[in-house]
Design a protein around this motif. Structure first.
Motif, PDB file in Angstrom:
ATOM      1  N   THR A  69       0.860  -1.261  -0.025  1.00 56.30           N
ATOM      2  CA  THR A  69      -0.051   0.116  -0.061  1.00 56.30           C
ATOM      3  C   THR A  69       0.867   1.287  -0.070  1.00 56.30           C
ATOM      4  OG1 THR A  69      -1.898  -1.047   1.133  1.00 56.30           O
ATOM      5  CG2 THR A  69      -1.607   1.292   1.251  1.00 56.30           C
ATOM      6  N   ASN A  73      -2.231   6.767   0.330  1.00 57.26           N
ATOM      7  CA  ASN A  73      -3.283   6.291  -0.401  1.00 57.26           C
ATOM      8  C   ASN A  73      -4.626   6.119   0.106  1.00 57.26           C
ATOM      9  OD1 ASN A  73      -2.069   6.329  -3.075  1.00 57.26           O
ATOM     10  ND2 ASN A  73      -2.030   4.145  -3.348  1.00 57.26           N
ATOM     11  N   MET A  77      -7.561   2.013  -2.299  1.00 57.98           N
ATOM     12  CA  MET A  77      -6.199   1.756  -3.189  1.00 57.98           C
ATOM     13  C   MET A  77      -5.337   0.886  -2.277  1.00 57.98           C
ATOM     14  SD  MET A  77      -6.408   2.964  -6.265  1.00 57.98           S
ATOM     15  CE  MET A  77      -4.954   3.100  -6.886  1.00 57.98           C
ATOM     16  N   THR A  80      -2.658  -2.248  -3.670  1.00 58.98           N
ATOM     17  CA  THR A  80      -2.887  -1.998  -5.157  1.00 58.98           C
ATOM     18  C   THR A  80      -1.713  -2.058  -5.944  1.00 58.98           C
ATOM     19  OG1 THR A  80      -3.135   0.099  -5.111  1.00 58.98           O
ATOM     20  CG2 THR A  80      -5.190  -1.144  -4.959  1.00 58.98           C
ATOM     21  N   ALA A 165      -9.227  -1.973  -9.294  1.00 59.47           N
ATOM     22  CA  ALA A 165      -9.165  -1.047  -8.311  1.00 59.47           C
ATOM     23  C   ALA A 165      -8.322   0.031  -9.017  1.00 59.47           C
ATOM     24  CB  ALA A 165      -8.566  -1.070  -6.953  1.00 59.47           C
ATOM     25  N   VAL A 166      -7.215  -0.057  -9.718  1.00 57.44           N
ATOM     26  CA  VAL A 166      -6.730   0.836 -10.404  1.00 57.44           C
ATOM     27  C   VAL A 166      -7.341   1.653 -11.609  1.00 57.44           C
ATOM     28  CG1 VAL A 166      -4.713   1.406 -12.066  1.00 57.44           C
ATOM     29  CG2 VAL A 166      -4.393   0.270  -9.820  1.00 57.44           C
ATOM     30  N   SER A 169     -11.286   3.010  -9.249  1.00 56.43           N
ATOM     31  CA  SER A 169     -11.511   3.726  -8.201  1.00 56.43           C
ATOM     32  C   SER A 169     -11.261   5.107  -8.284  1.00 56.43           C
ATOM     33  CB  SER A 169     -10.450   3.487  -6.966  1.00 56.43           C
ATOM     34  OG  SER A 169     -10.247   4.401  -6.012  1.00 56.43           O
ATOM     35  N   SER A 172      -7.870   6.479  -7.876  1.00 60.44           N
ATOM     36  CA  SER A 172      -6.755   6.102  -8.491  1.00 60.44           C
ATOM     37  C   SER A 172      -6.124   7.286  -9.266  1.00 60.44           C
ATOM     38  CB  SER A 172      -7.199   5.031  -9.585  1.00 60.44           C
ATOM     39  OG  SER A 172      -6.177   4.714 -10.470  1.00 60.44           O
TER      40      SER A 172
END
Length: 228
Positions: A69, A73, A77, A80, A165-166, A169, A172
């Protein structure tokens, strides 16, 4: 190992074309080899570091992929950033060839020992939380970037979850605009739709560009092509 890491960084760009285009498929060893090696592409951390790990594994290295992590973030995130840990004489070393231009270009021992590269000074230190480590990049005596991780092994499910997620989100930083970067013999270069930045022997040069120049540079410097 350091020579292999540097050659990889000189050859394979960090780039987010698939994120911006929202192009997805199941990430595994075969699909990563097809995209990056056969199709001459780059990728994100969850593509570059796993591919490099598979290469090391094929060479006989023992280790595992890990999730990290990046400090600061958003909670969406977490975990990720994908990297790997390999063991040499039973000692663990962090391997990261997919963190933009935050590249140690050598295996990082988890002992706090400094490693120096053309992109900065790096170390991994233990945190106050048992079993947790922090990757740190320093430049000119200042902490520039860091992330935390454990040695818990992850599988391809975690790679695909990081990718999702990238892509999706709102927090991101990679799904808003094109970003490409690659190591050079004298430093590194970074390209966005509005600017082209080079660092040569420690000196930073940045110039504004238009769309036509962006497309030309993406092809000339990163071997990346756009339709139309």
């Amino acid at each position: 190992m350091g020579r292999l890491m540097k050659r990889f960084a000189l050859t394979v760009p960090f780039e987010n074309l698939d994120v911006i285009h929202d192009t997805t498929w199941h990430l595994d060893e075969n699909s990563l080899f097809r995209k990056i090696v056969e199709n001459d592409r780059g990728g994100m951390c969850y593509e570059l570091n796993p591919l490099f790990f598979y290469i090391l594994k094929g060479m006989g290295f023992r280790g595992q992929m890990i999730a990290a992590t990046i400090d600061g973030n958003d909670t969406t995130m977490q975990n990720t950033h994908i990297a790997s840990v390999v063991f040499h004489h039973d000692e663990p070393y962090l391997i990261d060839v997919g963190f933009g231009m935050n590249l140690p270009l050598q295996p990082l021992p988890l002992t706090g020992e400094w490693v120096h590269s053309i992109t900065g000074n790096y170390r991994v230190v233990k945190t106050d939380i048992c079993g947790t480590y922090r990757f740190e990049k320093h430049k000119n005596g200042t902490l520039k970037m860091s992330y935390t991780f454990t040695l818990a092994a992850i599988d391809e499910t975690a790679m695909n979850e990081a990718r999702d997620a990238v892509h999706t989100s709102a927090a991101s930083p990679f799904n808003k605009a094109y970003l490409m970067s690659k190591l050079t013999d004298q430093g590194h270069m970074t390209l966005t739709e509005t600017s082209y930045t080079t660092v040569i022997d420690g000196e930073k040069h940045k110039k504004d560009i238009d769309q036509e120049t962006f497309r030309k540079l993406s092809q000339q410097k990163f071997s990346l092509h756009f339709e139309g």
